[in-house]
Enzyme design. Structure first.
Site, PDB file in Angstrom:
ATOM      1  N   HIS A   1      -7.309  -3.564   9.836  1.00  0.00           N
ATOM      2  CA  HIS A   1      -8.558  -4.238   9.455  1.00  0.00           C
ATOM      3  C   HIS A   1      -9.420  -4.499  10.695  1.00  0.00           C
ATOM      4  O   HIS A   1      -9.698  -5.662  11.015  1.00  0.00           O
ATOM      5  CB  HIS A   1      -8.240  -5.571   8.770  1.00  0.00           C
ATOM      6  CG  HIS A   1      -7.379  -5.472   7.551  1.00  0.00           C
ATOM      7  ND1 HIS A   1      -6.691  -6.556   7.024  1.00  0.00           N
ATOM      8  CD2 HIS A   1      -7.105  -4.420   6.729  1.00  0.00           C
ATOM      9  CE1 HIS A   1      -6.032  -6.180   5.926  1.00  0.00           C
ATOM     10  NE2 HIS A   1      -6.247  -4.891   5.740  1.00  0.00           N
TER      11      HIS A   1
ATOM     12  N   GLU B   1       0.827  -1.218   0.000  1.00  0.00           N
ATOM     13  CA  GLU B   1       0.000   0.000   0.000  1.00  0.00           C
ATOM     14  C   GLU B   1       0.863   1.271   0.000  1.00  0.00           C
ATOM     15  O   GLU B   1       0.409   2.337   0.424  1.00  0.00           O
ATOM     16  CB  GLU B   1      -0.939   0.022   1.231  1.00  0.00           C
ATOM     17  CG  GLU B   1      -1.867  -1.154   1.362  1.00  0.00           C
ATOM     18  CD  GLU B   1      -3.032  -1.175   0.369  1.00  0.00           C
ATOM     19  OE1 GLU B   1      -3.064  -0.337  -0.547  1.00  0.00           O
ATOM     20  OE2 GLU B   1      -3.891  -2.061   0.521  1.00  0.00           O
TER      21      GLU B   1
ATOM     22  N   HIS C   1      -2.606   1.769   8.775  1.00  0.00           N
ATOM     23  CA  HIS C   1      -3.718   1.046   8.124  1.00  0.00           C
ATOM     24  C   HIS C   1      -3.950  -0.279   8.848  1.00  0.00           C
ATOM     25  O   HIS C   1      -2.997  -0.982   9.186  1.00  0.00           O
ATOM     26  CB  HIS C   1      -3.364   0.807   6.651  1.00  0.00           C
ATOM     27  CG  HIS C   1      -4.291  -0.124   5.950  1.00  0.00           C
ATOM     28  ND1 HIS C   1      -5.597   0.188   5.677  1.00  0.00           N
ATOM     29  CD2 HIS C   1      -4.096  -1.383   5.471  1.00  0.00           C
ATOM     30  CE1 HIS C   1      -6.169  -0.824   5.048  1.00  0.00           C
ATOM     31  NE2 HIS C   1      -5.284  -1.787   4.918  1.00  0.00           N
TER      32      HIS C   1
ATOM     33  N   GLU D   1     -18.098  11.164  22.996  1.00  0.00           N
ATOM     34  CA  GLU D   1     -16.704  11.563  22.775  1.00  0.00           C
ATOM     35  C   GLU D   1     -16.290  11.562  21.296  1.00  0.00           C
ATOM     36  O   GLU D   1     -15.297  12.193  20.934  1.00  0.00           O
ATOM     37  CB  GLU D   1     -15.762  10.621  23.534  1.00  0.00           C
ATOM     38  CG  GLU D   1     -15.627  10.934  25.008  1.00  0.00           C
ATOM     39  CD  GLU D   1     -14.913  12.263  25.255  1.00  0.00           C
ATOM     40  OE1 GLU D   1     -13.699  12.327  25.028  1.00  0.00           O
ATOM     41  OE2 GLU D   1     -15.586  13.223  25.671  1.00  0.00           O
TER      42      GLU D   1
HETATM   43  O1  2HA Z   1      -4.324  -3.586   2.320  1.00  0.00           O
HETATM   44  O2  2HA Z   1      -3.534  -4.642   4.555  1.00  0.00           O
HETATM   45  O3  2HA Z   1      -0.718  -5.354   3.991  1.00  0.00           O
HETATM   46  C1  2HA Z   1      -3.385  -4.576   2.232  1.00  0.00           C
HETATM   47  C2  2HA Z   1      -2.981  -5.041   3.560  1.00  0.00           C
HETATM   48  C3  2HA Z   1      -1.873  -6.003   3.634  1.00  0.00           C
HETATM   49 ZN    ZN Z   2      -5.485  -3.739   4.193  1.00  0.00          ZN
END
Ligand code: 2HA
Ligand code: ZN
Length: 269
Positions: free
Chosen positions: A141, A116, A139, A169
């Protein structure tokens, strides 16, 4: 030279990524972090004139020429960074024309920066344009946030207002709101460049059915944004199918903004 394994910036990345893994935000090789480093910060720990390798970028960033970054490696697992930082992360300087990264330390197995990277460098470029103290792009998930993108409209204002409405908040922590993009193929230059544009106006970007990217002046600040959004998404997923009897109204949000002297985007409240 001092021992780089004891450098505060390495320790901080190792601790932060271990924490993110523990929270379930970064399964397998999911997620990536990049952070701007000052030359003075690293020259006690490594020879900045010794380039180990040149790693080409697919999109050039001439505005970032000469800047130093520590970046997590492609395919590497957040859970492993603490025990083996030099295998899983790298320190680089952007080349003079912005088309390459000059590796100064790390990626011991011949690896390279996150897939990324275009989104990361684009986000750094845009955030530096609005905040000279900007340093971090993170970044991940997070489960509830991704879940929410399966059941909520994909719209900056609507998504932000749902998050603000979950607990008081939220608007205090991110009065500037959240941007959201519809599903796109991950790790692509296209997604990276479209995302970069959003960072002109936002510190938080959600990718539907994928995850979230946050920016900040420090790892702590970026982490704080991510955990607040994920907490709000967690509350939303708890109540979305319940009979709600009490909610935060626009008038209540306006009162918080008045008391805390917060500026939201024009026309959002
Ligand atoms: O978006 O999160 O690194 C790709 C990932 C893996
Ligand atoms: Zn990702």
């Amino acid at each position: 030279m001092r021992n780089i394994f004891e450098a505060p910036f390495i320790k901080e990345i190792a601790d932060t990524t271990a924490n993110m893994y523990r929270l379930g935000w970064n399964e397998r090789n999911g997620g990536n972090i990049s952070m701007i480093l000052d030359e003075q910060e690293i020259e006690n720990y490594l020879d900045i004139n010794r380039v180990i390798r040149e790693i080409p970028l697919t999109v050039a960033f001439p505005n970032l020429a000469g800047k130093y970054f520590v970046v997590t490696g492609t395919g590497k697992y957040f859970k492993n960074i603490k025990d083996n930082p030099s295998l899983n992360i790298g320190i680089m300087r952007v080349s003079e024309d912005g088309s390459k990264m000059n590796l100064l330390w790390g990626y011991d197995d011949g690896g390279k920066f996150t897939s990324e990277i275009t989104m990361h460098l684009g986000a750094h470029e845009k955030r530096l344009g609005v905040d000279e103290n900007h340093r971090v792009v993170m970044h991940a998930h997070p489960t509830n946030l991704i879940s929410m993108t399966h059941v909520h409209e994909i719209d900056d204002v609507k998504f932000t207002k749902t998050l603000w409405g979950t607990c008081t908040e939220c608007i205090v922590i991110f009065p500037d709101g959240v941007a959201i993009l519809p599903w796109m193929v991950s790790s692509s230059d296209n997604l990276g460049l479209v995302s970069s544009e959003k960072f002109k106006d936002f510190r938080i970007l959600v990718w539907a059915l994928h995850g979230m990217t946050v920016t900040g002046t420090s790892l702590d600040e970026a982490f704080g944004l991510m955990e607040t959004v994920e907490k709000a998404a967690d509350i939303y997923m708890h109540i979305v199918n319940c009979k709600v009897k009490s909610s935060i109204t626009d008038e209540m949000l306006r009162q918080v903004c008045n008391d805390f002297h917060l500026e939201t985007k024009k026309g959002w409240l």
